[in-house]
Write a protein that holds these residues in place. Sequence first.
Motif, PDB file in Angstrom:
ATOM      1  N   THR A 285     -22.103  -4.760  20.876  1.00  0.00           N
ATOM      2  CA  THR A 285     -20.833  -5.977  21.116  1.00  0.00           C
ATOM      3  C   THR A 285     -20.503  -6.185  19.750  1.00  0.00           C
ATOM      4  O   THR A 285     -21.260  -6.117  18.808  1.00  0.00           O
ATOM      5  CB  THR A 285     -21.108  -6.856  21.918  1.00  0.00           C
ATOM      6  N   SER A 286     -19.747  -7.011  19.645  1.00  0.00           N
ATOM      7  CA  SER A 286     -19.023  -7.623  18.227  1.00  0.00           C
ATOM      8  C   SER A 286     -19.939  -8.465  17.558  1.00  0.00           C
ATOM      9  O   SER A 286     -20.279  -8.332  16.602  1.00  0.00           O
ATOM     10  CB  SER A 286     -17.672  -8.194  18.366  1.00  0.00           C
ATOM     11  N   GLY A 287     -20.674  -9.351  18.585  1.00  0.00           N
ATOM     12  CA  GLY A 287     -21.701 -10.352  18.440  1.00  0.00           C
ATOM     13  C   GLY A 287     -22.825  -9.532  17.744  1.00  0.00           C
ATOM     14  O   GLY A 287     -23.485  -9.994  16.804  1.00  0.00           O
ATOM     15  N   GLU A 288     -23.274  -8.549  18.236  1.00  0.00           N
ATOM     16  CA  GLU A 288     -24.595  -7.746  17.931  1.00  0.00           C
ATOM     17  C   GLU A 288     -24.172  -6.940  16.423  1.00  0.00           C
ATOM     18  O   GLU A 288     -25.109  -6.802  15.838  1.00  0.00           O
ATOM     19  CB  GLU A 288     -24.768  -6.618  19.289  1.00  0.00           C
ATOM     20  N   GLU A 290     -22.428  -8.189  14.307  1.00  0.00           N
ATOM     21  CA  GLU A 290     -22.468  -9.391  13.268  1.00  0.00           C
ATOM     22  C   GLU A 290     -24.068  -9.951  13.108  1.00  0.00           C
ATOM     23  O   GLU A 290     -24.510  -9.894  11.733  1.00  0.00           O
ATOM     24  CB  GLU A 290     -21.708 -10.684  13.892  1.00  0.00           C
ATOM     25  N   ARG A 291     -24.688  -9.631  14.226  1.00  0.00           N
ATOM     26  CA  ARG A 291     -26.239 -10.182  13.904  1.00  0.00           C
ATOM     27  C   ARG A 291     -26.849  -9.045  13.123  1.00  0.00           C
ATOM     28  O   ARG A 291     -27.804  -9.194  12.185  1.00  0.00           O
ATOM     29  CB  ARG A 291     -26.984 -10.407  15.184  1.00  0.00           C
ATOM     30  N   ALA A 292     -26.669  -7.762  13.635  1.00  0.00           N
ATOM     31  CA  ALA A 292     -27.244  -6.653  12.882  1.00  0.00           C
ATOM     32  C   ALA A 292     -26.978  -6.754  11.500  1.00  0.00           C
ATOM     33  O   ALA A 292     -27.801  -6.291  10.425  1.00  0.00           O
ATOM     34  CB  ALA A 292     -26.875  -5.381  13.591  1.00  0.00           C
ATOM     35  N   VAL A 293     -25.771  -7.030  11.009  1.00  0.00           N
ATOM     36  CA  VAL A 293     -25.161  -6.875   9.650  1.00  0.00           C
ATOM     37  C   VAL A 293     -26.063  -7.885   8.760  1.00  0.00           C
ATOM     38  O   VAL A 293     -26.691  -7.506   7.925  1.00  0.00           O
ATOM     39  CB  VAL A 293     -23.822  -6.828   9.456  1.00  0.00           C
ATOM     40  N   VAL A 294     -26.134  -8.986   9.112  1.00  0.00           N
ATOM     41  CA  VAL A 294     -26.995 -10.011   8.567  1.00  0.00           C
ATOM     42  C   VAL A 294     -28.310  -9.593   8.563  1.00  0.00           C
ATOM     43  O   VAL A 294     -29.156  -9.911   7.337  1.00  0.00           O
ATOM     44  CB  VAL A 294     -26.810 -11.452   9.279  1.00  0.00           C
ATOM     45  N   ARG A 295     -29.073  -9.347   9.554  1.00  0.00           N
ATOM     46  CA  ARG A 295     -30.304  -8.811   9.540  1.00  0.00           C
ATOM     47  C   ARG A 295     -30.731  -7.647   8.774  1.00  0.00           C
ATOM     48  O   ARG A 295     -31.646  -7.713   7.792  1.00  0.00           O
ATOM     49  CB  ARG A 295     -30.827  -8.395  11.017  1.00  0.00           C
ATOM     50  N   ILE A 296     -29.715  -6.651   8.730  1.00  0.00           N
ATOM     51  CA  ILE A 296     -29.950  -5.605   7.580  1.00  0.00           C
ATOM     52  C   ILE A 296     -30.050  -5.983   6.238  1.00  0.00           C
ATOM     53  O   ILE A 296     -30.732  -5.418   5.464  1.00  0.00           O
ATOM     54  CB  ILE A 296     -29.122  -4.347   8.090  1.00  0.00           C
ATOM     55  N   GLY A 297     -28.689  -6.609   6.130  1.00  0.00           N
ATOM     56  CA  GLY A 297     -28.695  -7.238   4.709  1.00  0.00           C
ATOM     57  C   GLY A 297     -30.010  -8.078   4.182  1.00  0.00           C
ATOM     58  O   GLY A 297     -30.408  -7.922   3.011  1.00  0.00           O
ATOM     59  N   ARG A 298     -30.552  -8.871   4.968  1.00  0.00           N
ATOM     60  CA  ARG A 298     -31.536  -9.580   4.519  1.00  0.00           C
ATOM     61  C   ARG A 298     -32.734  -8.884   4.343  1.00  0.00           C
ATOM     62  O   ARG A 298     -33.533  -9.059   3.581  1.00  0.00           O
ATOM     63  CB  ARG A 298     -31.777 -10.646   5.680  1.00  0.00           C
ATOM     64  N   GLY A 299     -32.918  -7.806   5.361  1.00  0.00           N
ATOM     65  CA  GLY A 299     -34.121  -6.774   5.074  1.00  0.00           C
ATOM     66  C   GLY A 299     -34.079  -6.034   3.890  1.00  0.00           C
ATOM     67  O   GLY A 299     -35.121  -5.870   3.176  1.00  0.00           O
ATOM     68  N   VAL A 300     -32.847  -5.483   3.350  1.00  0.00           N
ATOM     69  CA  VAL A 300     -32.702  -4.950   2.117  1.00  0.00           C
ATOM     70  C   VAL A 300     -33.037  -5.723   1.067  1.00  0.00           C
ATOM     71  O   VAL A 300     -33.768  -5.508   0.177  1.00  0.00           O
ATOM     72  CB  VAL A 300     -31.522  -4.501   1.823  1.00  0.00           C
TER      73      VAL A 300
END
Length: 352
Positions: A285-288, A290-300
């Motif tokens: 979903t759009s919310g998922e 957004e959360r995935a992009v934030v988490r992936i960027g933080r993980g990198v």
Amino acid sequence: MSTEVSPANERHGSGGGESTATVLVALGANALIAVAKGVAAVVTGSAAMAAETAHSVADTVNEVFLLTALRTSARPADREHPFGYGRARYFWALIAAGSIFVTGALYSAYEGVEALTSESHDLESPIVSYVVLAVAFVLEGSSLLKGLKQTRGEAREHRQSFRRFLRTSDDPTATTVVFEDSAALVGLLLAGAGTALHQVTGSGVYDGVASLCIALLLALIAVRLGRTNMRLLTGVQADPRLVRSVLVQLGDEPEVDAVVDLLTVQLGTDQVLVCARLDLVDALTSGEVERAVVRIGRGVRDRFPDVTEVFLEPVPKDDAEVRERVRVRYGDDLANRMVNEAADGLPGARPS
């Protein structure tokens, strides 16, 4: 796929104080040497000593440029420079390379031509030159050892050979000191040989030839350093091993169906910008998203401390315009492997 952390980029910000110490040691040594060589050049009338005086003056000025580089590049990001001032280090190092050419190489060449075209003269008190050259060799050697200690230590941390590290390092300060001091030691030997041959033969030709050799040496060092810093100033990508590891990590994320595009830019020493276009799983979903992009960027950023900024853009992997841009940049083979989440790395990457 397993995520492989690039050993060349495990640390972040280490060596900044060591770089300053290395430059300060070189500054003190070169300043003392420049004064001593200047006195010896006046006393002896040696063209080679005059050329070496210009050499040391250029090196002293260069250390001031490098200190400026370290100070300026450490400034935090602001409105005018949102990615920080990291590339200021490369600019001032480039200015230092120009100083070597103008102040050192050109003046040394002038002294050499002057000695070859003017009437020969006897050296006055050549022992003064020998003493100064010997003391300068010790001081320059001490400065070189300090620079070598730092650069060899950083090369081990990056798991690279010393020679490769000198070619690819994103920190021009310590490597500049190493090149300068190495050239200085060779210049001292040339000046000593020219002085000795002048003394033995009574011909100023050897003095002039030594000066021209010093000029050529400085010109080569200036061109080498200039090319290195120009490369860093023109938006070069990060270490290929880091690029490969980031590619693997992004492809490992459960929300990522394919890595469509990956761009990196060296913003400064130990500062990398990562931009990636990802084909995310369609069921999100759009919310998922957004959360995935934030988490992936933080993980990198957490996994790779050198990565200071991450920009992620969701795109479909079959978008024709995006695919064409990737192919133009990387070629068909790499573009296809990237979409297939290949872990082989980019051209030039080496297994650790």
